[in-house]
Design a protein around this motif. Structure first.
Motif, PDB file in Angstrom:
ATOM      1  N   GLU A 135       0.843  -1.198   0.000  1.00 49.22           N
ATOM      2  CA  GLU A 135       0.000   0.000   0.000  1.00 49.22           C
ATOM      3  C   GLU A 135       0.871   1.238   0.000  1.00 49.22           C
ATOM      4  OE1 GLU A 135      -4.106   0.691   2.090  1.00 49.22           O
ATOM      5  OE2 GLU A 135      -2.528   1.112   3.537  1.00 49.22           O
ATOM      6  N   VAL A 136       0.527   2.180  -0.868  1.00 51.37           N
ATOM      7  CA  VAL A 136       1.251   3.445  -0.972  1.00 51.37           C
ATOM      8  C   VAL A 136       0.337   4.567  -0.519  1.00 51.37           C
ATOM      9  CG1 VAL A 136       2.338   5.077  -2.560  1.00 51.37           C
ATOM     10  CG2 VAL A 136       2.733   2.624  -2.830  1.00 51.37           C
ATOM     11  N   GLY A 137       0.888   5.466   0.287  1.00 50.27           N
ATOM     12  CA  GLY A 137       0.108   6.594   0.782  1.00 50.27           C
ATOM     13  C   GLY A 137      -0.034   6.537   2.286  1.00 50.27           C
ATOM     14  N   SER A 138      -0.272   7.679   2.871  1.00 48.40           N
ATOM     15  CA  SER A 138      -0.370   7.787   4.323  1.00 48.40           C
ATOM     16  C   SER A 138      -1.813   7.918   4.790  1.00 48.40           C
ATOM     17  CB  SER A 138       0.432   8.998   4.819  1.00 48.40           C
ATOM     18  OG  SER A 138       0.274   9.181   6.212  1.00 48.40           O
ATOM     19  N   LYS A 139      -2.078   7.418   5.997  1.00 43.57           N
ATOM     20  CA  LYS A 139      -3.385   7.616   6.614  1.00 43.57           C
ATOM     21  C   LYS A 139      -3.509   9.000   7.238  1.00 43.57           C
ATOM     22  CE  LYS A 139      -4.469   2.752   7.539  1.00 43.57           C
ATOM     23  NZ  LYS A 139      -3.582   2.235   6.491  1.00 43.57           N
ATOM     24  N   ASP A 140      -2.399   9.727   7.282  1.00 42.02           N
ATOM     25  CA  ASP A 140      -2.372  11.079   7.830  1.00 42.02           C
ATOM     26  C   ASP A 140      -2.756  12.060   6.727  1.00 42.02           C
ATOM     27  OD1 ASP A 140      -1.792  13.572   8.887  1.00 42.02           O
ATOM     28  OD2 ASP A 140       0.122  12.971   9.765  1.00 42.02           O
ATOM     29  N   ALA A 141      -3.889  12.720   6.888  1.00 41.66           N
ATOM     30  CA  ALA A 141      -4.397  13.620   5.848  1.00 41.66           C
ATOM     31  C   ALA A 141      -3.477  14.801   5.595  1.00 41.66           C
ATOM     32  CB  ALA A 141      -5.790  14.124   6.227  1.00 41.66           C
ATOM     33  N   THR A 142      -2.569  15.098   6.530  1.00 41.34           N
ATOM     34  CA  THR A 142      -1.668  16.234   6.340  1.00 41.34           C
ATOM     35  C   THR A 142      -0.459  15.875   5.478  1.00 41.34           C
ATOM     36  OG1 THR A 142      -0.369  15.751   8.351  1.00 41.34           O
ATOM     37  CG2 THR A 142      -2.352  17.124   8.599  1.00 41.34           C
ATOM     38  N   LYS A 143      -0.257  14.599   5.213  1.00 45.95           N
ATOM     39  CA  LYS A 143       0.876  14.176   4.387  1.00 45.95           C
ATOM     40  C   LYS A 143       0.422  14.049   2.939  1.00 45.95           C
ATOM     41  CE  LYS A 143       3.438  11.738   8.020  1.00 45.95           C
ATOM     42  NZ  LYS A 143       4.067  10.452   8.437  1.00 45.95           N
ATOM     43  N   ILE A 144       0.793  15.030   2.144  1.00 42.92           N
ATOM     44  CA  ILE A 144       0.412  15.065   0.735  1.00 42.92           C
ATOM     45  C   ILE A 144       1.648  14.769  -0.111  1.00 42.92           C
ATOM     46  CG2 ILE A 144      -0.615  16.420  -1.115  1.00 42.92           C
ATOM     47  CD1 ILE A 144      -2.518  15.884   1.190  1.00 42.92           C
ATOM     48  N   ILE A 151       4.494   7.699  -7.957  1.00 42.29           N
ATOM     49  CA  ILE A 151       4.978   6.845  -9.045  1.00 42.29           C
ATOM     50  C   ILE A 151       6.255   6.130  -8.645  1.00 42.29           C
ATOM     51  CG2 ILE A 151       5.935   6.891 -11.386  1.00 42.29           C
ATOM     52  CD1 ILE A 151       3.945   9.250 -11.921  1.00 42.29           C
ATOM     53  N   LYS A 152       7.181   6.870  -8.073  1.00 39.43           N
ATOM     54  CA  LYS A 152       8.459   6.286  -7.658  1.00 39.43           C
ATOM     55  C   LYS A 152       8.260   5.180  -6.633  1.00 39.43           C
ATOM     56  CE  LYS A 152      12.936   7.592  -5.626  1.00 39.43           C
ATOM     57  NZ  LYS A 152      13.741   8.733  -5.082  1.00 39.43           N
ATOM     58  N   LEU A 153       7.406   5.426  -5.649  1.00 39.31           N
ATOM     59  CA  LEU A 153       7.150   4.431  -4.605  1.00 39.31           C
ATOM     60  C   LEU A 153       6.487   3.194  -5.182  1.00 39.31           C
ATOM     61  CD1 LEU A 153       5.856   6.750  -1.716  1.00 39.31           C
ATOM     62  CD2 LEU A 153       8.150   5.813  -1.981  1.00 39.31           C
ATOM     63  N   MET A 154       5.485   3.390  -6.035  1.00 45.30           N
ATOM     64  CA  MET A 154       4.785   2.254  -6.628  1.00 45.30           C
ATOM     65  C   MET A 154       5.720   1.419  -7.497  1.00 45.30           C
ATOM     66  SD  MET A 154       1.038   3.787  -7.687  1.00 45.30           S
ATOM     67  CE  MET A 154      -0.281   3.921  -6.471  1.00 45.30           C
ATOM     68  N   LYS A 164       0.199  -6.457  -6.469  1.00 41.55           N
ATOM     69  CA  LYS A 164      -0.583  -5.247  -6.715  1.00 41.55           C
ATOM     70  C   LYS A 164      -0.146  -4.186  -5.713  1.00 41.55           C
ATOM     71  CE  LYS A 164      -3.531  -7.410  -9.556  1.00 41.55           C
ATOM     72  NZ  LYS A 164      -3.488  -7.237 -11.026  1.00 41.55           N
ATOM     73  N   VAL A 165      -0.311  -2.923  -6.101  1.00 40.36           N
ATOM     74  CA  VAL A 165      -0.098  -1.832  -5.153  1.00 40.36           C
ATOM     75  C   VAL A 165      -1.439  -1.152  -4.907  1.00 40.36           C
ATOM     76  CG1 VAL A 165       2.339  -1.399  -5.599  1.00 40.36           C
ATOM     77  CG2 VAL A 165       0.633  -0.303  -7.032  1.00 40.36           C
ATOM     78  N   ILE A 166      -1.724  -0.872  -3.660  1.00 43.33           N
ATOM     79  CA  ILE A 166      -2.967  -0.223  -3.271  1.00 43.33           C
ATOM     80  C   ILE A 166      -2.720   1.276  -3.152  1.00 43.33           C
ATOM     81  CG2 ILE A 166      -4.689   0.026  -1.444  1.00 43.33           C
ATOM     82  CD1 ILE A 166      -4.130  -2.891  -0.676  1.00 43.33           C
ATOM     83  N   GLU A 191      -1.555  11.348 -13.504  1.00 41.69           N
ATOM     84  CA  GLU A 191      -0.091  11.240 -13.529  1.00 41.69           C
ATOM     85  C   GLU A 191       0.368   9.816 -13.226  1.00 41.69           C
ATOM     86  OE1 GLU A 191       2.546  13.302 -14.146  1.00 41.69           O
ATOM     87  OE2 GLU A 191       1.164  14.791 -14.938  1.00 41.69           O
ATOM     88  N   ILE A 192      -0.232   9.203 -12.220  1.00 40.14           N
ATOM     89  CA  ILE A 192       0.137   7.831 -11.867  1.00 40.14           C
ATOM     90  C   ILE A 192      -0.058   6.903 -13.065  1.00 40.14           C
ATOM     91  CG2 ILE A 192      -0.541   5.837 -10.468  1.00 40.14           C
ATOM     92  CD1 ILE A 192      -1.136   7.812  -8.178  1.00 40.14           C
ATOM     93  N   LEU A 193      -1.165   7.071 -13.766  1.00 33.12           N
ATOM     94  CA  LEU A 193      -1.488   6.169 -14.876  1.00 33.12           C
ATOM     95  C   LEU A 193      -0.594   6.362 -16.095  1.00 33.12           C
ATOM     96  CD1 LEU A 193      -5.378   6.124 -14.606  1.00 33.12           C
ATOM     97  CD2 LEU A 193      -3.813   4.219 -14.188  1.00 33.12           C
ATOM     98  N   THR A 194       0.187   7.445 -16.134  1.00 29.27           N
ATOM     99  CA  THR A 194       1.143   7.589 -17.235  1.00 29.27           C
ATOM    100  C   THR A 194       2.327   6.652 -17.073  1.00 29.27           C
ATOM    101  OG1 THR A 194       2.436   9.361 -16.165  1.00 29.27           O
ATOM    102  CG2 THR A 194       0.542  10.031 -17.518  1.00 29.27           C
ATOM    103  N   GLN A 195       2.541   6.149 -15.853  1.00 30.97           N
ATOM    104  CA  GLN A 195       3.727   5.339 -15.582  1.00 30.97           C
ATOM    105  C   GLN A 195       3.430   3.948 -15.025  1.00 30.97           C
ATOM    106  OE1 GLN A 195       6.836   6.419 -16.417  1.00 30.97           O
ATOM    107  NE2 GLN A 195       5.863   8.285 -17.206  1.00 30.97           N
ATOM    108  N   ILE A 196       2.307   3.802 -14.328  1.00 32.35           N
ATOM    109  CA  ILE A 196       1.983   2.529 -13.685  1.00 32.35           C
ATOM    110  C   ILE A 196       0.780   1.913 -14.396  1.00 32.35           C
ATOM    111  CG2 ILE A 196       1.448   1.357 -11.514  1.00 32.35           C
ATOM    112  CD1 ILE A 196       4.093   2.855 -11.429  1.00 32.35           C
ATOM    113  N   PRO A 197       0.886   0.662 -14.886  1.00 34.93           N
ATOM    114  CA  PRO A 197      -0.262   0.032 -15.554  1.00 34.93           C
ATOM    115  C   PRO A 197      -1.448  -0.071 -14.609  1.00 34.93           C
ATOM    116  CG  PRO A 197       1.767  -1.225 -15.938  1.00 34.93           C
ATOM    117  CD  PRO A 197       2.085  -0.210 -14.889  1.00 34.93           C
ATOM    118  N   SER A 198      -2.627   0.236 -15.115  1.00 31.98           N
ATOM    119  CA  SER A 198      -3.812   0.272 -14.248  1.00 31.98           C
ATOM    120  C   SER A 198      -4.090  -1.076 -13.605  1.00 31.98           C
ATOM    121  CB  SER A 198      -5.037   0.737 -15.043  1.00 31.98           C
ATOM    122  OG  SER A 198      -5.331  -0.162 -16.103  1.00 31.98           O
TER     123      SER A 198
END
Length: 253
Positions: A135-144, A151-154, A164-166, A191-198
């Motif tokens: 899973e990529v992304g934070s549960k903290d709403a302040t972390k954008i 893309i790099k993380l995925m 799969k990546v969530i 932007e994500i979809l330009t680099q990571i297959p859906s």
């Protein structure tokens, strides 16, 4: 399907690599699981026992066996992985996966801080034992995160062995790929979809409006996650253009 209808979009067939419906079980009883499987099991591809609910769920092995007997894989939420790892109990976590016969595991860092290289090491280690969903992304709403970082993380996690990546959104659908209102961060997704297959991404989309948005963007066979058990049948009708939200979207295509 109970009726013959023309001009429906073609859905992928189980076991799917795309068009997945990942369901969030936040504490269903055994009887509720049986009822859920009776109605929606045919449309469910994988079930997540949300965050760390598996630690406090009674008769856990019996619940897992119900899903297993229906041919539906299950996995413990990534927060359980984090709860073990932050306490330096990663090897204990691996033993738990074996004890409960788990074939999938989620690796996340939504609640704890961890160097990404170290997270990828955990993915590599676990991918030798089970199928890893990260899973990529934070549960903290302040972390954008900027799109390039998503893309790099995925990319790094897929290369480390993630099936799969969530894309993080929490069960409320109001962080990560969404704004606090639940609105999709459209530029980020594009932007994500330009680099990571859906087909490599599971988009957490607990709200109906989010599900509709992704289906219109990517199609019926988009991978969607954090779906409530009672929303599986409604989601399948949205995928097929049999609900007002997508009723004429697929006609003539």
């Amino acid at each position: 399907m109970n009726f013959k209808l023309n001009d429906l979009p073609e859905r992928s067939i189980k076991p799917r690599q795309k068009g997945l419906t990942m369901v969030m079980d936040k504490g269903l009883s055994l009887r509720q699981v049986e009822d859920f499987l009776d109605v929606a099991g045919v449309h469910t591809d994988i079930v997540k026992l949300g965050w760390s609910t598996s630690h406090v769920t009674p008769r856990l092995k019996e619940k897992l066996e119900l899903y297993r007997s229906a041919g539906i894989p299950t996995y413990f939420g990534g927060t359980l992985f984090e709860a073990f790892t932050v306490r330096n109990q990663f090897e204990d976590y691996q033993r738990v996966l074996d004890e409960y016969g788990m074939e999938y595991a989620e690796v996340s860092d939504g609640s704890m801080d961890i160097e990404h290289d170290i997270k990828c090491d955990y993915i590599r280690k676990l991918s030798k034992q089970v199928t890893v969903i990260s899973e990529v992304g934070s549960k903290d709403a302040t972390k954008i995160f900027a799109p390039y970082k998503w893309i790099k993380l995925m990319q790094a996690e897929i290369e480390a062995g993630s099936w799969k990546v969530i894309a993080e959104a929490r069960e409320g659908g109001n962080v990560g790929i969404y704004r606090g209102t639940g609105e999709v961060r459209e530029g980020l997704v594009d932007e994500i979809l330009t680099q990571i297959p859906s087909e490599r991404i599971i988009w957490e989309a607990p709200q109906k409006e989010q599900q509709v948005w992704f289906i219109k963007l990517i199609g019926s066979n988009v991978n969607l996650g954090n779906i409530a058990p009672a929303e599986v049948i409604p989601l399948e009708t949205i995928r097929l253009g049999l609900r007002g939200d997508t009723f004429d979207f697929f006609l003539g295509k």
